[in-house]
Structures are given as C-alpha cells and as structure tokens.
Design a protein around this motif. Structure first.
Motif, short mmCIF file in Angstrom:
data_model
loop_
_atom_site.label_atom_id
_atom_site.label_comp_id
_atom_site.label_asym_id
_atom_site.label_seq_id
_atom_site.Cartn_x
_atom_site.Cartn_y
_atom_site.Cartn_z
N ASN A 1 50.09 103.39 33.07
CA ASN A 1 49.89 104.48 32.21
C ASN A 1 49.46 105.72 33.14
OD1 ASN A 1 50.30 103.20 29.83
ND2 ASN A 1 48.05 102.87 29.45
N LEU A 2 48.62 105.52 33.95
CA LEU A 2 48.28 106.75 35.06
C LEU A 2 49.70 107.18 35.66
CD1 LEU A 2 46.56 108.49 36.76
CD2 LEU A 2 46.03 106.61 37.96
N LEU A 3 50.38 106.31 36.43
CA LEU A 3 51.56 106.58 37.03
C LEU A 3 52.56 107.18 36.07
CD1 LEU A 3 51.92 103.28 38.91
CD2 LEU A 3 51.23 105.62 40.03
N CYS A 4 52.77 106.76 34.90
CA CYS A 4 53.45 107.67 34.24
C CYS A 4 53.20 109.16 33.91
CB CYS A 4 53.49 106.83 32.67
SG CYS A 4 55.02 107.27 31.50
N GLU A 5 51.81 109.15 33.79
CA GLU A 5 51.39 110.70 33.55
C GLU A 5 51.75 111.38 34.86
OE1 GLU A 5 50.23 112.41 30.96
OE2 GLU A 5 50.79 110.64 29.77
N ILE A 6 51.46 110.66 36.05
CA ILE A 6 51.68 111.50 37.33
C ILE A 6 53.06 111.86 37.39
CG2 ILE A 6 51.98 110.87 39.90
CD1 ILE A 6 49.30 109.31 39.54
N TYR A 7 54.07 110.99 36.87
CA TYR A 7 55.41 111.43 37.08
C TYR A 7 55.59 112.81 36.32
CZ TYR A 7 60.48 110.79 36.47
OH TYR A 7 61.81 110.81 36.49
N GLN A 8 55.14 112.69 34.68
CA GLN A 8 55.27 113.90 34.05
C GLN A 8 54.51 114.91 34.67
OE1 GLN A 8 55.44 112.81 29.61
NE2 GLN A 8 54.14 111.05 30.44
N ASN A 9 53.46 114.95 35.17
CA ASN A 9 52.63 116.23 35.48
C ASN A 9 52.62 116.54 36.98
OD1 ASN A 9 52.04 116.20 32.50
ND2 ASN A 9 50.52 114.65 32.86
N ILE A 10 52.91 115.71 37.96
CA ILE A 10 52.62 115.98 39.20
C ILE A 10 54.09 116.03 39.68
CG2 ILE A 10 51.74 115.44 41.24
CD1 ILE A 10 49.86 116.07 39.26
N LYS A 11 54.54 117.19 40.79
CA LYS A 11 55.72 117.12 41.37
C LYS A 11 55.55 116.13 42.52
CE LYS A 11 58.83 120.67 43.37
NZ LYS A 11 58.98 121.92 43.93
N LEU A 12 56.73 115.44 42.45
CA LEU A 12 56.93 114.34 43.34
C LEU A 12 58.09 114.27 44.14
CD1 LEU A 12 56.17 111.17 40.97
CD2 LEU A 12 54.37 112.56 42.31
N ASP A 13 57.91 114.03 45.49
CA ASP A 13 59.10 113.79 46.41
C ASP A 13 59.94 112.63 46.13
OD1 ASP A 13 58.04 111.82 47.56
OD2 ASP A 13 57.17 113.00 49.11
N TYR A 14 61.27 112.76 46.61
CA TYR A 14 62.29 111.59 46.43
C TYR A 14 61.69 110.27 46.66
CZ TYR A 14 66.49 108.94 46.84
OH TYR A 14 67.36 107.89 46.73
N THR A 15 61.02 110.35 47.76
CA THR A 15 60.42 108.87 48.38
C THR A 15 59.39 108.43 47.44
OG1 THR A 15 60.84 109.50 50.69
CG2 THR A 15 59.28 107.74 50.19
N MET A 16 58.61 109.12 46.72
CA MET A 16 57.50 108.70 45.84
C MET A 16 58.16 108.33 44.37
SD MET A 16 54.39 108.02 45.46
CE MET A 16 53.90 106.98 44.29
N LYS A 17 59.21 108.87 44.19
CA LYS A 17 60.08 108.76 42.85
C LYS A 17 60.56 107.33 43.07
CE LYS A 17 60.72 112.83 40.51
NZ LYS A 17 61.91 113.98 40.01
#
Length: 933
Positions: free
Chosen positions: A667-683
């Motif tokens: 659930n936390l990682l899902c919110e990180i995906y929505q609210n935090i800008k991630l680079d291609y490697t992290m995605k």
C-alpha cells in the motif's frame, strides 16, 4: 443439492444412528443444527419431507440403548420438526405420551444435562404455535419445566427456563386465555403466598438463605415476564393480575424489609420499577400521538426515589448504583428511539431520564470537590458552576436524593464509592441520548481535570483530588474509558460542552504523571486522537503556532516519547495518533507539519517500520509513511535521512514473513508511485516486485494490494496520455511535441495502443489474465475482473479492439497461464550487519542527549536479524494486447466467480454437514482429508 441426495442421506443417517453403540460427534451435530436454522433452500426442502417426521416417530424414545449423543441428536431434531404445527399434531397423536413422560422426568437427576437442554429446545419450539401451547397446558408439562428453576442447574438451562416461562405467559395472554394466565402466575407466586414473613419475629442467616432459595427463582421468573418491553407497553391482564389480584407489590416490600441479601433486594427493586412502568401503561396505552404528562410518571418517580432512599439507609453503595444503572437501562429499553419524556416546571425543562441519571453522577462530583476551600468570599470554580447547573435542571426529589448520596459517601470510603459509581457509568454508554451524553461527558471531564498534576501556570498542584495513588488511577482509568466512548459515539460539541476544547490539554498534562499503566496511557492517547479528529475546528489551526505550552503545541514531543515506550501497545497507539496528525496536516491543520518535522516523527516511524519486533507496530508505522507521501515537506525529511528509502522498503519490507506487514508495504509503495516522482529504474523495480507479489504471495489480501497498484498504474498511464475523469478532452498538451494536440479518434486510438503496449511490456496484462484463472482466490479474481473490465470498457468506447491484430510471435493462453520460471531465484539480502549487545549497552552509557532512544532504537531491534532469502517468480511469456482482448471476450468470468462462490458456500452446505454427521470422510479412502474443508 439434488433432492434425491437429501432423501438418500437422510435414510442413511437414521440407519447409522440406529446401530448399537453408535456415537455421534457433537461438533458436527451442532453445525448441522446451526444450518437447520438458516433459510437455505435445502433446509426448506428437508422441512417439507414427510419421511423426516415418519422416521423421527419411529426412532423417538425407543427402548434400545442409544448412546446419549444419539438421544440428544434425535430430541434436537424433534425440536426442529415440531416447530411446524402440523408436524407436531401428527407426532403428538402417536408419541405424545412419550414426550409427556420425557418432560415429567426433565428434573430427574438421572437425566443427562445435554438431554435436558435438548428437551428445553423442544419445549420452546412448542410455544411457536397454538397446538403446542395447549398440549403443554393439557399435560401440565409446563409445571415440570418450571421446577427446573428451583434446582441448581447449569446457567444455560435456567436461562432457557426463564425464556420459556416469559414466552408461555405472553402467548396465553395473546390467546385471550386469562384463566390460564392466572393459573400459571399463581403457580409461580406460590412461594410468596405460602411463606408468611410478617409473622416471623426474627430471621436467622440460615433461615434467610433457605427462604432466598425459594424467592430467587420466583423473582427471576417474574422479572423475566415483566421485562418484555413490547408486551408491557400494551394493556394486558398479566400486569393487572400481578398488581390487583395477587398484590405482588405488597409481598415485594415485605421482602425488602425482612431480607438482607443484596441479590434478592436487587431483583425485587428491579421488579418494582418494571411493575411501576406496567402500571403506567395500564392507565394509558402507548400509541402514536399519545402524549404523556408529568402526572403519568408520578408512580414511577415515587417508586424510584423511595427505593433510592431505602438503599441509602442500608448503606449499600454497590446495590444503589446497580439499581440506578438498571433503571436507566430499563428506561432506555422501553422508550428506545423515541423522543425524551419532558415537561416544564417554573420555565425549566425537566426530562425523566435525566432525573434517573443524576444520582449516578453524584459520587465523582463529590470526589473532586471534597476537601476544597469553598469560602463564600471566593468565586465559584468550574466544577461548582457545573454542579449548580445540573441541580437547577433537576426536580426537588432528585436533588434530595443527590444530597443523601453525598452524605452517605462522607460516612463511607469516598474513593471506593466513587470507583463503584464510575465503573457502572461505563454500562450506560450505549443507552444515552445526545443531551445526556454531554452531561456525563462534562462530569467526567471535571473528574479527569482534577487528576492534572500541574495548574494553568505549570506549577505543581497541591489541591487536586486526594487519596491513594493506585485507587485514583483506577478511578481515572474508568473515567477515561467513558470519555473515549462518549466522544467516539456521540455528538460532543463545544456548543453543549465547551469542555471538549480543553480535553486534549488536560489529558496531555495527565500523561505527565508517573506510574501510569499501559492501558491508561493507550486510552489517553486514543482520547487525544479521537478529539483531534472530531472536535477541533479548522479555525483553531490558526492558534496552534501562537500558544506555546499547550497540549497541541507539544503534541509532537508527546508522540515522540510514546513512540519509544517499552510497551508495544503504547508505541502502536502513538503511531495511530501520528497518523491522524499527518493526515490532517495536509489541508486541515498545516501547523501539525511543524510538530512532525521538529521531532522527525516520520523518520522515527521509518526506523520502526524497518526494525520494531512487533509486527502490529510495523504496520502502524507503514501507515504513517503512507500518509506522509502526500505531504512534500515530510517526505523530503525522510529522504534526507534515508536517501534510498524506496530501495530500503523494497529490500527489507516486501520480503517480511508477516502478511499484514507485506500488505501495508505494498500500500505504501502504491502511494509512493502516485505521489513521488520516480526514475525509470525505480519504476521498473516496482513493476518487477508487484508482478512477483501478484503471482506468488500466498496471502490473498497481499495480492489484493498488488492488484490495486496495477489499477493505479493503468489510471496513471491513461492520465499521462490526456484522459481526465475517465474521458479524453477535445485537446491536450503533448509533452513529447510540446504542443497542443487535438484528440481525434485516431489520435486517441494511437495513445491507447501505446498504453496497451506498455502494460503488456511490464506484465500487467499477463497478471490480469493469470489471476482470472480458476485456481485464484475468488476475492482476487473479482478485483482482477473489475480492473480488466474497466480497461476493456475504455478500449471498447474508442473502438480499439477492432484495430488489434495478432502476430506470429503471440503466445497462446495456455502458454501464458504457465509462463513462469519453475526454478525460483533465491537471493540473500543481508539487511543489517549483526551488532553485539555489548555495543548497544556501550552506546547507551555514552549517550546523554534527547536522541538517546532514537540513536539506539534502530540498532538494538536488529540484534538477532538473519540474512533472508527472497523467492521470486518471473514471467517467460507476456500477453499482448490482442491476446488480452480476445481472452476477456472469450470467457464468462462472472459465471466462473459465481461457481467458485457457490463451491465455497457448499463447504458448509446441508449435504456437506450431513456427510460430517455420517462420518463419510472417515470411511471414504478416496477422499483426501486436506480437501474436505
């Protein structure tokens, strides 16, 4: 289930139990009868089978030596059958004598307890129709049943007997059989009529005990009869006979005068209060539009207040508060969900239930004012003002009773009387209207306020409530419980109770006291949390930064200290409070952000999520992190201390052995995906991790969290391509070309094609296909179908499926369903270097600042950490957009889900339960025992 199977298994059942020495498993039998109480179609069919009655008649009370388990089963089955009047008529014609004989022996010491309980089930089933009631009268079986109350039987049997007598009496009343109502009441009242308490000069303790053995079941039966709130509100012969013909009130008052046993006294006073209510409805029927006046309640008020003074004279505070509580509960039952009974006296609004409530509030208010200097020269304090307000809203009799209670307290142990009172106030929590709840809240507030160790100037108080510290903490624990329940379940607002604004500050100061129990601290933190959520208005956020020293200003320090408590329950509750503050800090209370930042609370939560030895605490910490992803400044502080926070979460928490931790991590990682800008490697790492979880996690709740992530991914990709609120607008801005682009049908189809290709490449489409396989848990399958249908609906709306074409490299469905590595990769992740306990102790000795616990916390939680092995599944075949659309349109997944649900329900079907009773699983060697449930 097919009807033929029911008949076959029923015949087999009766054949099996007829075998000599056959023993029936009571667990399976209980589940079987639980199923018979449902509205299942199979159960309805079983009821309609004539063969069921015929076989029961044939086997009922045979002379064969059935095992007691079989006898109990047959009698319980008879209760099920005779619930139908026609079935009972047929049964009584052939086996009525045997049934009457069973009831004649129901009080015999030779009868097994379980068989006695089963016979009571039959007796209660007979009360469901006229034939059963008349048969009980004709055979006098009801008298044998009522004698069960006179013996020391199990609590369950006695309660069933009380239920029987109450139902029996009111059934006779509804039939209009006044003669038999009078007859049954005379049988119940026989002990009171025969025993002459008036002529006895004195009664010894031994004689009193013998009398109470007779009176207790009588009073219990009478109380059960009159406590039928539905029937007592009608004009009825039952109350009339009790009051007019049998003069039961006279007997009750004689018993109160001559007997000293508190249990008998409480039963008698309860009955007198119920009878006063019954007398009210004899004079005025409770119907819509009927208005009750003050005079109508005169009898009830006289009974109540006279009893109060009688109990005060007995110097029995326990009995007094039990009686007050009971009267409040009775009033709530009789006038449930109706307007409070009010009238006006000298321009003051009087409410009946408020008068009943006042006596229960006297002890805590006396306790907090006792010993204070109340000189006439000094202005009245807040408590005195509240007491005066309460007394002005009461009638004269309630005021006299309140002063009498106060005088009784001064003659007894004040602390113990107060403890008795606040304990019993917790029983009223669900039986108050909103106005009464506010009155109780104010009283409890002033009690807990007296427990503050410091005054408004921050100096140690010398005038707060006296008494032994342990006793005071016990009182305050009940007070806190009551406050918590009231603010959670009632509308406690500042308009009615201005004290709610100060509650947080008071509780915060109380928490500064030493030697508080773990439960006390947990309750106090919950009070603060609930008050912040429900009682603080947004306008108060303007005051938070400008009032140093207040509870709100120092809430960050409070949370910080409690997050490092030794007890995990306190740490968990502190995290729940942090979660509330974090969620409210986004919009409603921005000043909370300063509190959280200054104490690095989210950073501490991150450390706890990684290291706390209690999994529930880890879950709460993860929830705080999830909320913090929406608040930029809070998350920036986390990343300043944990620059690779996402990698740490992926490495340490996604592989946690506890399902609840993994679920909250995703659930936390899902919110990180929505609210935090991630680079291609992290995605890419996230996609791989969620793909693995979707396929291999053995907790379906974790798979649900993973599926919600894929839904977010789909919505995110659609949003990146210009979709707003589920539709594409006429124009959008293209990031690639940096121009305004007109979204024609062709352009939209192009963008949707691009989305499908990306979903296919990251494995999302493959996951949806694989989770729609029949082996998937039904809850996971339902969510996967919902997500897939949402995507398919968008594609159909813009006619994308018609333009999809297969390619030579497309795998078939079977290849996709089995497309995963059979050999699982194992990776060793050494999360932390082992630390010796001596190093931790050395760190504690050398540390002397406020960050002592923070510095050591992370280290000492990891003393026993071992390298963990991570198992991963990887897809070798990925579904293409064409395969996905064809698959979705080729199968009826709703039908599959419905079949799976029916299969799960079938595990507890009537057929399955009959198999259990028959022991089929025990003799069928072809059935795998692990597959039975």
């Amino acid at each position: 289930m097919e009807n033929a199977q029911i008949v076959t298994k029923l015949k087999l059942l009766f054949e099996r139990i007829a075998q000599p020495g056959y023993i029936l498993d009571h667990h399976y039998a209980d589940n079987f009868f639980i199923k018979l109480s449902s509205n299942d179609p199979d159960v309805q069919y079983l009821k309609s089978l004539p063969i069921l009655l015929d076989m029961s008649i044939e086997t009922f009370y045979r002379t064969d030596n059935y095992h007691v388990t079989v006898k109990v089963f047959l009698v319980r089955l008879l209760a099920f059958i005779t619930n139908n009047e026609v079935n009972f008529a047929k049964f009584s014609a052939k086996k009525g004598d045997d049934l009457a004989k069973a009831f004649d022996q129901i009080n015999s010491p030779d009868m097994h307890t379980s068989l006695r309980v089963a016979n009571m089930e039959v007796a209660l089933s007979l009360l469901n129709h006229n034939s059963g009631v008349h048969w009980l009268l004709e055979t006098n079986s009801w008298q044998k049943i009522l004698t069960l109350c006179n013996e020391k039987r199990t609590v369950f049997i006695v309660r069933q007997t009380y239920k029987f007598v109450s139902t029996f009496i009111w059934k006779l009343k509804n039939f209009g059989d006044d003669a038999n109502v009078r007859h049954v009441l005379a049988f119940i009242l026989k002990p009171a009529i025969e025993a002459d308490l008036v002529q006895k000069q004195s009664i010894t303790s031994e004689e009193e005990d013998e009398l109470c053995k007779i009176y207790e079941p009588m009073m219990q039966m009478l109380l059960t009869i009159v406590s039928n709130e539905k029937e007592i509100k009608s004009q009825n012969c039952v109350i009339h006979f009790l009051l007019q013909e049998f003069q039961i009130e006279t007997y009750c008052y004689i018993m109160l005068d001559r007997l000293r046993r508190e249990d008998i006294c409480l039963l008698t006073t309860k009955f007198l209060f119920w009878s006063a209510i019954g007398k009210l409805f004899l004079g005025k029927i409770c119907q819509p539009g009927v208005k009750f006046e003050k005079e109508d309640f005169m009898e009830i008020a006289v009974t109540y207040f006279n009893t109060i003074h009688r109990l005060i004279q007995r110097r029995s505070p326990k009995l007094l508060f039990d009686y007050c509580n009971t009267c409040n509960l009775i009033w709530g039952r009789v006038w449930n969900h109706e307007e409070p009974i009010r009238w006006d006296i000298n321009e003051k609004h009087m409410e009946m239930q408020k008068q009943l409530l006042i006596v229960s509030l006297v002890p805590p208010l006396v306790y907090v004012t006792l010993g204070k200097n109340q000189s006439v020269d000094e202005s009245e304090g807040e408590v005195e003002v509240y007491i005066n307000t309460i007394m002005q809203s009461t009638c004269e009799h309630a005021a006299r009773a309140a002063y009498a209670v106060r005088n009784m307290m001064l003659q007894l142990d004040v602390l113990q009387v107060t403890l008795l009172s606040v304990k019993r106030l917790t029983f009223l929590e669900n039986n108050l209207n909103n106005e009464q709840a506010n009155i109780v809240f104010q009283a409890m507030f002033y009690v807990i306020k007296e427990f503050e160790p410091f005054d408004d100037e921050g100096l140690l108080r010398t005038d707060y409530c006296y008494g032994d510290e342990i006793d005071k903490i016990s009182i305050m624990a009940y007070v806190l419980d009551t406050l918590l329940f009231l603010i959670k379940n009632y509308n406690i607002n500042w308009k009615q109770s201005l004290e709610v604004i100060c509650l947080n500050a008071v509780v915060y100061n109380v928490l500064k006291r030493p030697n508080l129990s773990c439960k006390f601290v947990v309750t106090a933190l919950n009070v603060i949390s609930t008050t912040i959520k429900k009682s603080l208005t947004p306008n108060l956020s303007l005051l938070l930064d400008t009032k140093p020293g207040s509870g709100m200003h120092e809430i960050g320090m409070l949370i910080y200290k409690k997050m490092h408590d030794f007890n995990w329950e306190i740490r968990d509750t502190a995290l729940e409070l942090l979660l509330v503050c974090t969620e409210l800090s986004l919009i409603k209370f921005p000043p909370f952000q300063k509190q959280i930042l200054s104490h690095k609370l989210i950073n501490v939560a991150m450390t706890m999520a990684l290291n706390d030895h209690e999994f529930y605490v880890r879950v709460s910490a993860l929830k705080c992190l999830t909320a913090a992803t929406k608040v930029k400044v809070l998350w920036e502080q986390v990343t300043s201390e944990f620059p690779n926070v996402q990698e740490v979460i992926l490495a340490d928490l996604c592989t946690n052995p506890e399902g609840i931790v993994r679920k909250e991590t995703f659930n936390l990682l899902c919110e990180i995906y929505q609210n935090i800008k991630l680079d291609y490697t992290m995605k890419t790492a996230l996609y791989e991790q969620f793909l693995n979880v979707s396929l291999s996690d053995f907790h379906w709740e974790v798979q649900i969290s993973a599926l919600k992530f894929w839904r977010v991914v789909i919505h995110s990709l659609l949003g990146d391509q210009g979709m707003l609120d589920g539709t594409f607008p006429p124009v959008t801005f293209s990031i690639e070309s940096r121009k305004i682009v007109t979204l024609t049908d062709k352009e939209i189809q192009k963008r949707l094609h691009k989305i499908l290709d990306e979903l296919a490449s990251i494995g999302c489409l493959s996951i949806l296909i694989k989770l729609l396989h029949e082996e998937t848990e039904v809850e996971v399958m339902e969510l996967a179908l919902s997500i897939a249908n949402e995507l398919l609906e968008t594609l159909d709306r813009y006619r994308v499926p018609g333009f999809l074409r297969p390619s030579e490299n497309d795998p078939n469905i079977d290849e996709i369903l089995t497309a995963e590595d059979n050999v699982l990769e194992e990776e060793e992740i050494d999360t932390k270097n082992p630390i010796k306990s001596e190093d931790v102790i050395e760190g504690i000795v050398k540390s002397d600042d406020m960050n002592l616990l923070t510095n050591i916390y992370e280290r000492h939680m990891n003393l026993n950490n071992e390298p963990t092995k991570v198992k991963k599944k990887k897809l070798t075949k990925f579904a293409t957009p064409y395969i996905f659309v064809v698959f979705m349109k080729s199968y009826n997944f709703k039908e599959t889900i419905e079949r799976k649900k029916n299969w799960k329900d079938g595990i507890r079907s009537l057929s399955s339960l009959m198999d259990d009773v028959l022991g089929i699983y025990e003799i069928n060697s072809e059935v795998n025992t692990l597959d039975c449930y």
